[in-house]
Design a protein around this motif. Structure first.
Motif, PDB file in Angstrom:
ATOM      1  N   ASP A  61      30.987  13.659  89.777  1.00  0.00           N
ATOM      2  CA  ASP A  61      30.562  12.295  89.498  1.00  0.00           C
ATOM      3  C   ASP A  61      31.125  11.314  90.520  1.00  0.00           C
ATOM      4  OD1 ASP A  61      29.112  13.040  87.301  1.00  0.00           O
ATOM      5  OD2 ASP A  61      30.657  12.519  85.839  1.00  0.00           O
ATOM      6  N   ASN A 311      38.564   6.638  80.157  1.00  0.00           N
ATOM      7  CA  ASN A 311      37.315   5.880  80.287  1.00  0.00           C
ATOM      8  C   ASN A 311      37.073   5.250  81.656  1.00  0.00           C
ATOM      9  OD1 ASN A 311      36.262   6.109  77.510  1.00  0.00           O
ATOM     10  ND2 ASN A 311      38.141   5.042  76.963  1.00  0.00           N
ATOM     11  N   ARG A 314      34.352   6.891  83.874  1.00  0.00           N
ATOM     12  CA  ARG A 314      32.987   6.491  83.524  1.00  0.00           C
ATOM     13  C   ARG A 314      32.685   5.096  84.083  1.00  0.00           C
ATOM     14  NH1 ARG A 314      29.706   8.230  79.224  1.00  0.00           N
ATOM     15  NH2 ARG A 314      31.523   9.296  78.341  1.00  0.00           N
ATOM     16  N   GLU A 318      29.693   4.181  86.643  1.00  0.00           N
ATOM     17  CA  GLU A 318      28.721   3.128  86.332  1.00  0.00           C
ATOM     18  C   GLU A 318      28.677   2.051  87.406  1.00  0.00           C
ATOM     19  OE1 GLU A 318      30.116   1.920  82.524  1.00  0.00           O
ATOM     20  OE2 GLU A 318      29.015   3.499  81.428  1.00  0.00           O
ATOM     21  N   LEU A 350      37.891  14.497  84.228  1.00  0.00           N
ATOM     22  CA  LEU A 350      36.937  13.436  83.918  1.00  0.00           C
ATOM     23  C   LEU A 350      36.432  12.725  85.166  1.00  0.00           C
ATOM     24  CD1 LEU A 350      38.739  12.102  80.745  1.00  0.00           C
ATOM     25  CD2 LEU A 350      36.561  13.348  80.804  1.00  0.00           C
ATOM     26  N   ASN A 353      33.642  15.136  85.969  1.00  0.00           N
ATOM     27  CA  ASN A 353      32.535  15.018  85.018  1.00  0.00           C
ATOM     28  C   ASN A 353      32.969  14.091  83.892  1.00  0.00           C
ATOM     29  OD1 ASN A 353      30.493  15.252  83.147  1.00  0.00           O
ATOM     30  ND2 ASN A 353      30.580  17.474  82.974  1.00  0.00           N
ATOM     31  N   CYS A 354      32.569  12.838  83.979  1.00  0.00           N
ATOM     32  CA  CYS A 354      33.030  11.835  83.014  1.00  0.00           C
ATOM     33  C   CYS A 354      32.402  12.018  81.634  1.00  0.00           C
ATOM     34  CB  CYS A 354      32.765  10.431  83.544  1.00  0.00           C
ATOM     35  SG  CYS A 354      31.012   9.958  83.637  1.00  0.00           S
ATOM     36  N   GLN A 355      31.471  12.966  81.484  1.00  0.00           N
ATOM     37  CA  GLN A 355      30.837  13.206  80.192  1.00  0.00           C
ATOM     38  C   GLN A 355      31.583  14.227  79.339  1.00  0.00           C
ATOM     39  OE1 GLN A 355      28.234  11.366  79.340  1.00  0.00           O
ATOM     40  NE2 GLN A 355      28.190  10.391  81.365  1.00  0.00           N
ATOM     41  N   LEU A 356      32.627  14.847  79.869  1.00  0.00           N
ATOM     42  CA  LEU A 356      33.354  15.849  79.097  1.00  0.00           C
ATOM     43  C   LEU A 356      34.031  15.214  77.886  1.00  0.00           C
ATOM     44  CD1 LEU A 356      35.012  17.912  81.980  1.00  0.00           C
ATOM     45  CD2 LEU A 356      33.038  18.570  80.580  1.00  0.00           C
ATOM     46  N   ASP A 357      34.265  16.018  76.866  1.00  0.00           N
ATOM     47  CA  ASP A 357      34.886  15.557  75.627  1.00  0.00           C
ATOM     48  C   ASP A 357      36.400  15.488  75.822  1.00  0.00           C
ATOM     49  OD1 ASP A 357      35.920  15.141  73.114  1.00  0.00           O
ATOM     50  OD2 ASP A 357      34.945  16.865  72.181  1.00  0.00           O
TER      51      ASP A 357
END
Length: 502
Positions: A61, A311, A314, A318, A350, A353-357
């Motif tokens: 990302d 966060n 992400r 963005e 993250l 891949n910032c979508q990981l849990d």
């Protein structure tokens, strides 16, 4: 890219992509996972294993991911790559021997000030500690160009460099710099205009000497240059004039040091800083982001920045940031306090891949890193986060990186500190059987637990002297001091050694 064809596996990528492809293959095929530099999972003693059918294409990302939470990653490029992160040397060409804060390294006062006093700042609390980019930009540019061309030629495989101001809030207050501030409402306009000229010269050099090479020059939006020369028109930001629009080979390196890092940059609490980045994005095609994750005035002070760690990647994605650097206890020898190993792991995962849990990542980390002590250590972490939320709501804790105001007995009463230390004792008890069955693992886990004890022991030793007799205080302080050094926690703050305070 990882792809199996029959009995063969093809792994390929870009500059670091070949290595990352190997790690991805090992992860899928043999359970490889790097948690820290000294905790890497991998299936062993495999005798018969069916080759998996793979068609994998992954793009991180964030292109450049640098997070030296503790000294280990700062000094170990190979270890950083195992976490699929970058070292500084992977990304930056040093100008004047420095990655950034290099104004006076590239244009040193001892070399030029006698003949060119107008090249150095006047006014402020530290006259001469910045360059003046307005009185003789042509003269300074010739010196900086020569350095840029030399380091580009010497480093053909690295494509990012900075020309960035010294670390401080002062800026030149000469009449011409003051006139620029009056016109644009900020210090950064004169800086942008100089950087654009340097970027033009670098592009010309690249076109002549290395056609096709993609070189990016970065400038700071930091401290005195944080504000962007823009204005609002019909609800939209726009440049004040064309001279402050950055060339397309310039990145703005935004470092919001005054943000509140208990919260992410996407939080309403940090709206001002997110808006500042939006302003800069009207001027720059490329954004680099520099965030923070410790109290630089007191490394031993607990400072929960996990919402930001989780966060902010992400937020970076963005806002189209190509580079993210989350600075913490970068200059510790090897260890770092306040859950920095977990912060490093989460940041690595993250930013890729910032979508990981994040909760799943945290569970996995505790299970692998603390093993038999996973349950009490996870409970300690959850208690720490719950207490941080209480401090945020009731004690004005916001995660300010330049303030040690939280070092206060009212904020950390003895009962609270001892409750944390009691869970540490439970963790030590949980691994005690290993001392008889697996001494190597026992000592590894003991050190990991002990590292997380340092902040709470420091609070007890510093804030609650009355809980000790004189002899007990000396013994407690000596044990804390020795453990800090043994675990590689050699600094009490960014600029103060442990040896100077204990």
């Amino acid at each position: 890219d990882v792809e199996t064809r029959g009995n063969s596996v093809f792994m390929a990528g870009g500059y670091f992509g070949n290595l990352y492809a190997v790690y991805e293959f090992l992860s899928r095929q043999f359970g490889y996972e790097a948690y820290t530099l000294d905790e890497i999972a991998l299936d062993t003693n495999v005798v018969n294993e069916r080759l998996l059918d793979m068609r994998i294409k992954e793009i991180p990302d964030i292109e450049y991911r640098v997070s030296p939470f503790g000294g280990m990653l700062y000094t170990d490029p190979e270890g950083a790559r195992r976490l699929m992160m970058n070292s500084f040397d992977d990304v930056w060409i040093e100008m004047g021997g420095l990655d950034w804060h290099n104004f006076l390294a590239v244009v040193p006062k001892e070399t030029y000030q006698a003949d060119h006093p107008e090249w150095y700042s006047i006014g402020g609390t530290s006259p001469g500690e910045q360059l003046c980019l307005s009185r003789d930009p042509d003269g300074i540019l010739e010196v900086v160009k020569a350095e840029a061309f030399a380091v580009l030629e010497a480093n053909p495989d690295v494509n990012n460099l900075t020309f960035t101001q010294m670390d401080g809030w002062d800026w030149c207050e000469c009449p011409s710099c003051a006139a620029s501030y009056e016109k644009y409402g900020c210090n950064s306009a004169v800086y942008i205009q100089f950087i654009n000229r340097l970027a033009d010269a670098i592009r010309e050099w690249v076109d002549t000497n290395a056609p096709g090479r993609d070189v990016t020059l970065a400038m700071f939006a930091y401290q005195p240059t944080e504000e962007a020369p823009v204005r609002e028109v019909d609800g939209q930001w726009e440049p004040i004039d064309d001279s402050v629009v950055l060339r397309d080979n310039v990145a703005v390196f935004y470092a919001p040091i005054r943000a509140y890092y208990y919260y992410s940059l996407s939080s309403s609490v940090n709206r001002t800083y997110a808006e500042t980045l939006d302003k800069w994005r009207t001027l720059a095609d490329t954004t680099y982001l520099w965030t923070y994750s410790t109290c630089f005035h007191d490394y031993l002070l607990p400072m929960d920045t996990f919402d930001a760690v989780i966060n902010n990647p992400r937020f970076a994605v963005e806002h189209n940031a190509k580079y993210m650097f989350d600075q913490a206890q970068f200059n510790q020898q090897s260890g770092a306090t306040d859950w920095n190993m977990l912060k490093t792991y989460l940041s690595a995962k993250l930013q890729w891949n910032c979508q990981l849990d994040p909760e799943a990542l945290i569970d996995d980390f505790f299970a692998q890193y603390f093993r038999e002590a996973a349950e009490p250590m996870r409970r300690l972490f959850d208690t720490y986060r719950t207490y941080s939320a209480y401090l945020a709501e009731n004690k004005n804790f916001r995660g300010e990186v330049s303030s040690a105001s939280m070092l206060n007995a009212d904020i950390w009463p003895l009962g609270v500190v001892d409750s944390f230390l009691s869970i540490i004792d439970e963790a030590f008890a949980a691994i005690e059987p290993l001392s008889r069955t697996d001494s190597t693992l026992y000592h590894t886990l003991y050190n990991r637990i002990n590292l997380e004890s340092l902040s709470y022991r420091y609070l007890r030793y510093t804030l609650h002297i009355g809980a000790f007799t004189s002899a007990e205080l000396t013994e407690y302080g000596n044990a804390l001091y020795n453990d800090c050094l043994a675990l590689g926690v050699t600094r009490a703050s960014e600029r103060v050694l442990i040896t100077d305070i204990m």
